[in-house]
Each structure stands twice: as C-alpha cells, then as structure tokens.
Design an enzyme around this catalytic site. Structure first.
Site, PDB file in Angstrom:
ATOM      1  N   LYS A 272       0.899  -1.095  -0.020  1.00  0.00           N
ATOM      2  CA  LYS A 272       0.045  -0.131   0.019  1.00  0.00           C
ATOM      3  C   LYS A 272       0.930   1.200  -0.115  1.00  0.00           C
ATOM      4  O   LYS A 272       2.006   1.120   0.575  1.00  0.00           O
ATOM      5  CB  LYS A 272      -0.917   0.242   1.112  1.00  0.00           C
ATOM      6  N   ARG A 346     -10.243 -11.517   2.058  1.00  0.00           N
ATOM      7  CA  ARG A 346     -10.943 -12.929   1.564  1.00  0.00           C
ATOM      8  C   ARG A 346     -10.383 -14.157   1.516  1.00  0.00           C
ATOM      9  O   ARG A 346     -10.901 -14.962   2.008  1.00  0.00           O
ATOM     10  CB  ARG A 346     -11.460 -12.291   0.034  1.00  0.00           C
TER      11      ARG A 346
HETATM   12  N1  BES Z   1      -7.980  -3.710   4.645  1.00  0.00           N
HETATM   13  C1  BES Z   1      -8.077  -3.490   3.134  1.00  0.00           C
HETATM   14  C2  BES Z   1      -9.599  -2.726   3.056  1.00  0.00           C
HETATM   15  C3  BES Z   1      -9.802  -1.499   3.772  1.00  0.00           C
HETATM   16  C4  BES Z   1      -9.455  -0.111   2.863  1.00  0.00           C
HETATM   17  C5  BES Z   1     -10.187  -1.156   4.764  1.00  0.00           C
HETATM   18  C6  BES Z   1      -9.596   1.075   3.394  1.00  0.00           C
HETATM   19  C7  BES Z   1     -10.247   0.206   5.238  1.00  0.00           C
HETATM   20  C8  BES Z   1     -10.113   1.022   4.656  1.00  0.00           C
HETATM   21  C9  BES Z   1      -8.260  -4.841   2.363  1.00  0.00           C
HETATM   22  O1  BES Z   1      -7.491  -5.808   2.687  1.00  0.00           O
HETATM   23  C10 BES Z   1      -7.827  -4.254   0.945  1.00  0.00           C
HETATM   24  O2  BES Z   1      -6.595  -3.966   0.870  1.00  0.00           O
HETATM   25  N2  BES Z   1      -8.714  -4.207  -0.119  1.00  0.00           N
HETATM   26  C11 BES Z   1      -8.205  -4.058  -1.357  1.00  0.00           C
HETATM   27  C12 BES Z   1      -8.508  -5.084  -2.227  1.00  0.00           C
HETATM   28  C13 BES Z   1      -8.022  -4.878  -3.661  1.00  0.00           C
HETATM   29  C14 BES Z   1      -6.673  -5.003  -3.745  1.00  0.00           C
HETATM   30  C15 BES Z   1      -8.806  -5.899  -4.635  1.00  0.00           C
HETATM   31  C16 BES Z   1      -8.898  -2.424  -1.672  1.00  0.00           C
HETATM   32  O3  BES Z   1     -10.057  -2.484  -1.327  1.00  0.00           O
HETATM   33  O4  BES Z   1      -8.184  -1.759  -2.310  1.00  0.00           O
HETATM   34 MN    MN Z   2      -5.517  -5.553   2.017  1.00  0.00          MN
END
Ligand code: BES
Ligand code: MN
Ligand code: ZN
Length: 487
Positions: A272, A346
């Site tokens: 990230k 997931r």
């Molecule tokens: N933990 C994150 C989702 C999240 C984002 C929670 C912002 C709280 C605030 C999750 O694990 C994630 O990174 N999801 C990705 C999925 C994508 C890579 C398909 C996302 O939502 O960007």
């Molecule tokens: Mn994530």
C-alpha cells in the site's frame, strides 16, 4: 463508568457534579424533574426552552451553572433535546450530555430521563457511553489524568435495573472492541488478540475458547490463511469461541460469527502507499467486534448457541511473503490464484468460513470484515455494505443493525459477477484488474466458501473506523440479532 438506576426522587437531591436533563423537544413541557430544577434555578430552564435554545434538532443542548444559593447539590445542569425521540436523536442527546460532562470535568453525572420509555432510556445511555469513550492508553502526564465520568446515575420511572444493565453492558463491550481496534499493531499481534479471547473465555461462564496456531492450521490445510501469514514473523492464530447457553431456546440452531482480524495490513508484496497506512492497524475490526460480542452474549446468558471464528494474521511483505501469481489451496480444497496480495482479507475469511461451516457445523453465519476500499467509496462511513445468500436471513441481519444503530445497506450478488472471480490458472482469483464492483467481487468470492449455509457478509471498511478511530461497529448488531433469534 459505573451506571446505576434510581427510580424516584428529584434530581435536585442527587449528589452529582452534573445533572443532565432530557428535554422532550416536540412539545417541550416544564414538568416533573424539569419543573423541579426550574424552580431551584429561578425559572432559567423555562426561559431556555421558551427561547428555543434547546429545540427539536438532534444534539441541541444548553449548560446552566448552578448558583451557590440554589437548593441543590449539583454544580451544573445540562439540557439536551431529544429531538423526535428516534434512536439517532436519543443517541445524539446522550452524546451531547457526555460532551457537557467533559466540558465541566464532571466525575459524576445524573441523567434525568423524564417520561422516556425504558427502550429510549437505554438508547440515551448508549449515546452517552459511546461519546464518553476515550483511548488514552498511550498518553502520559496530564492528558492521561483527564477526569472521566466515573459514576452515571440514571433517574427513570420507566426503566428497570435490567434495562440499565443491558445498556451498560453494551457500552462496555463496544468500548472493549474499540480499544482493540485502536491498539497499534506492535501492542496487538494475533497472539495478543488470541490472549484477549482466552481471558474472556476464562472469566465468562459458558464461553469456551480454543486457539489454533500454525501447526494446527497446517493439519487443517488452511492454505489461504497460511499464505497470508507466511510473510510475517508473527505467527497466525485462528481464534475459535463457543458459547453454549445453560438452556437453549427451543427450535433454535447454531449461529456462526466470523470476523476478519488482520492486525496490520501493509498490503504485502502488493504494498500500500505510505500515506495513511497507519490506519491499517484497524484491519482487525471485524474480529474485535465478534470477540467482544461473544463475551457480551455470554454475560447476558442469551439462550442461543453461538460459535465465533476469527482468523488473525499480519499481512507483510518479506522474502517469505506470498507473491502475485502464486496459487494456494484453501481449506475446502479450492485453488486460488493470488493476483493481489492486498486482497488478503478474503483469503483468511475463506478458511474461517470453511472451518465454521464444516468443522463447527453452524446453521447460519454472519461475517464482519474491513474488506474493501470500494465499500467506502460506495457507502461512506454511515452504512456498512451487506451481502447475503438468503433473503430472509439477510433481512434479519439488516433489521438487527438498524435497531442497534449499526446501519447496513444491502447490495446485490448475481451470477454475472462470477466472471470477476475467474482465474486463468486456478478455481478462483482473489482480485480482478477490472475496477468493477470491488466490494461485490469480494463478497462473491466469500460465498464460494459457505457451502450453501445461509450467510451474510458485512463489509465494515467504512464504518469500523471513522476519523482514525475504531467504532465497535457490529457488537450492537450481533446482540440485537441474537436476542431476536432467542425470541
Ligand atoms: N483492509 C483493506 C480494505 C480497507 C481499505 C479497509 C480502506 C479500510 C479502509 C483490504 O485488505 C484491501 O486492501 N482491499 C483492497 C482489495 C483490492 C486489492 C482488490 C482494496 O480495497 O483496495
Ligand atoms: Mn489488504
Ligand atoms: Zn485488509
């Protein structure tokens, strides 16, 4: 905060720093407790109400400093309008009371609830308790010594002690969940989270806790959870809690709860951006809500059998981390191509859901997860996203959330979305490069691991943390849901 009930007497006589009076704002009347205080204060309250300073708008409030000559013990009186007496407005009234208490540094507060019903009184206490919450574990010096409300006395002719206790217990459980969410990842590893669950198990009747580590997870072939965990020095944990009531309500089945608990989500190799990454200490909000609501249900002695499964790990980039393109085999035997290591939630939920439906034999299931940024885009911080495989079950979950103030909005699943989770090489892929229906895609993926058991998924990425702080979203929903199942 210790909350007690007083069923009669005037707020004038109660020894407290602050008296908060709920003012019925639809047709404000100066009677009962209000009239009594008004008299002591020489008509000031009637004047405030007449001028509309406390009106029907939610959260409206006023503060009166009690002159030394007045015949009463409190030094301050707070007036809070209850608006249209909807749950939202009642909570806002309670929250306004808590803010007044903080402003005058009240250590003890009396809440005069006038003619509010027992249900309404609980909602005001909930609002007060939620707003009174602070996370100051890591502050030192003066900031840490800020006075808190130690004693809340609820004055009500309608509520019984059991109602006050019910509200008080909810506030405690929600606060405990918020503490977990707010705790940084160096102080809350998967092992620490499991220890919290074990402490609850050891101190709560009917609650049994089992914690699975790497070796047990290998035996169970939990390849998806293990793949996420393999990049971290911290070992993963699968926390399993079972509440067996003394007496099970007739005709009820076993409820399963699953909560995502990534104690820190860097994204892994699909790392990230640095900006805001610190918030990813909160990627265990689903697990926190599930763990604390299990303790709450057990404390309340609700007559429903409930099993919770909380998969917990860090998601880290390292020389041992899972890589994009890797194929892993989940506990149910399905193969998954890991397209994006940041879609780790997931993966760990896949194995937790399989464990719940196959090993723990739950009859219905709800999962809570800070799963997708896409749900934030769609619904913001007000509604969680709700998906379900069974219309009746989904409606029950939605309604429980509404009653608790944990708002959920149902979004659709459809076979057409299935194409999003296809992989070129494996049974499923964990992410798609198309930027389509991100939250739905994740839900569609989870459904593959539910074996047709009526299932709901609540995406709390937007509601589980607001403004950099945990909300405890889900605890109230679960309590309402379990109470509803108990009939
Ligand atoms: N933990 C994150 C989702 C999240 C984002 C929670 C912002 C709280 C605030 C999750 O694990 C994630 O990174 N999801 C990705 C999925 C994508 C890579 C398909 C996302 O939502 O960007
Ligand atoms: Mn994530
Ligand atoms: Zn995550």
């Amino acid at each position: 905060m210790k909350t007690t009930l007083k069923t009669s007497g005037s707020p004038r006589q109660v020894a407290a720093d602050l008296v908060v009076v709920a003012v019925p704002t639809k047709e404000p009347r100066i009677d009962g407790a209000l009239a009594d205080l008004d008299e002591a204060l020489g008509g000031v309250i009637a004047a405030i109400v007449a001028r509309g300073e406390v009106d029907g708008t939610s959260g409206s409030h006023a503060l009166v400093h009690v002159p030394g000559t007045a015949e009463m013990k409190a030094t301050h009186v707070g007036l809070v309008g209850v608006g249209d007496a909807s749950a939202d407005h009642l909570r806002a009234a309670g929250a306004a009371g808590a803010r007044i208490a903080a402003g005058v540094r009240a250590g003890s507060v009396t809440l005069a609830t006038g003619g509010l019903s027992a249900d309404a009184v609980q909602t005001v206490i909930q609002g007060f308790g939620y707003a009174e919450y602070r996370f100051d574990r890591f502050r030192t010096g003066e900031a840490a010594a800020k006075p808190r409300v130690a004693r809340l006395t609820v004055l009500s002719g309608e509520a019984k002690a059991a109602h006050v206790q019910r509200a008080d217990r909810l506030v405690s459980a929600v606060s405990a969940a918020r503490d977990l969410v707010n705790t940084p990842s160096n102080h809350l590893t998967p092992t620490d989270l499991a220890a919290r669950a074990e402490t609850l198990g050891a101190t709560t009747a009917g609650l049994e806790v089992k914690v699975l580590g790497r070796a047990e997870l290998k035996k169970l072939k939990a390849g998806a959870l293990l793949a996420v965990a393999q990049g971290s020095e911290e070992p993963p944990r699968m926390i399993v809690m079972r509440y067996s009531p003394k007496r099970r309500a007739r005709g009820t089945d076993v409820l399963g709860l699953v909560g995502k608990a990534v104690t820190f989500d860097t994204g892994g190799i699909s790392i990230k951006p640095a900006n805001g990454m610190e918030e990813m200490k909160m990627d265990m909000g689903g697990g926190a809500a599930v763990i604390e609501s299990m303790a709450l249900i057990a404390q309340m002695g609700l007559p429903i059998e409930v099993v919770a499964v909380v998969p917990s790990t860090e998601n880290m980039p390292s020389g041992t981390a899972v890589k994009p393109g890797d194929v892993v085999t989940a506990m149910n035997g399905k193969t998954i191509e890991v397209i994006n290591t940041d879609a780790e939630g997931r993966l760990i939920l896949a194995d937790a859901l399989t464990y719940a439906v196959r090993t723990q034999k739950v009859d219905r299931i709800v999962d809570f997860a800070t799963l997708t940024g896409a749900i934030l885009v769609a619904l913001g911080e007000t509604y969680a996203g709700l998906y379900g495989s069974d219309a009746a079950w989904t409606e029950r979950v939605r309604a429980a959330g509404e009653a608790a103030g944990d708002l959920c909005w149902e979004l659709p699943l459809h076979p057409d979305y299935q194409s999003l989770i296809e992989s070129k090489v494996a049974d499923l892929s964990n992410a798609s490069n198309k930027r389509l229906a991100g939250a739905t895609y994740a839900a569609q993926f989870l459904r593959e691991f539910t074996d047709g058991v009526p299932w709901c998924h609540v995406d709390i990425a937007g509601t589980g943390m607001i403004g950099g702080a945990g909300t405890g979203f889900g605890v109230g929903l679960v309590r309402e849901l379990v109470e509803g199942l108990a009939g």
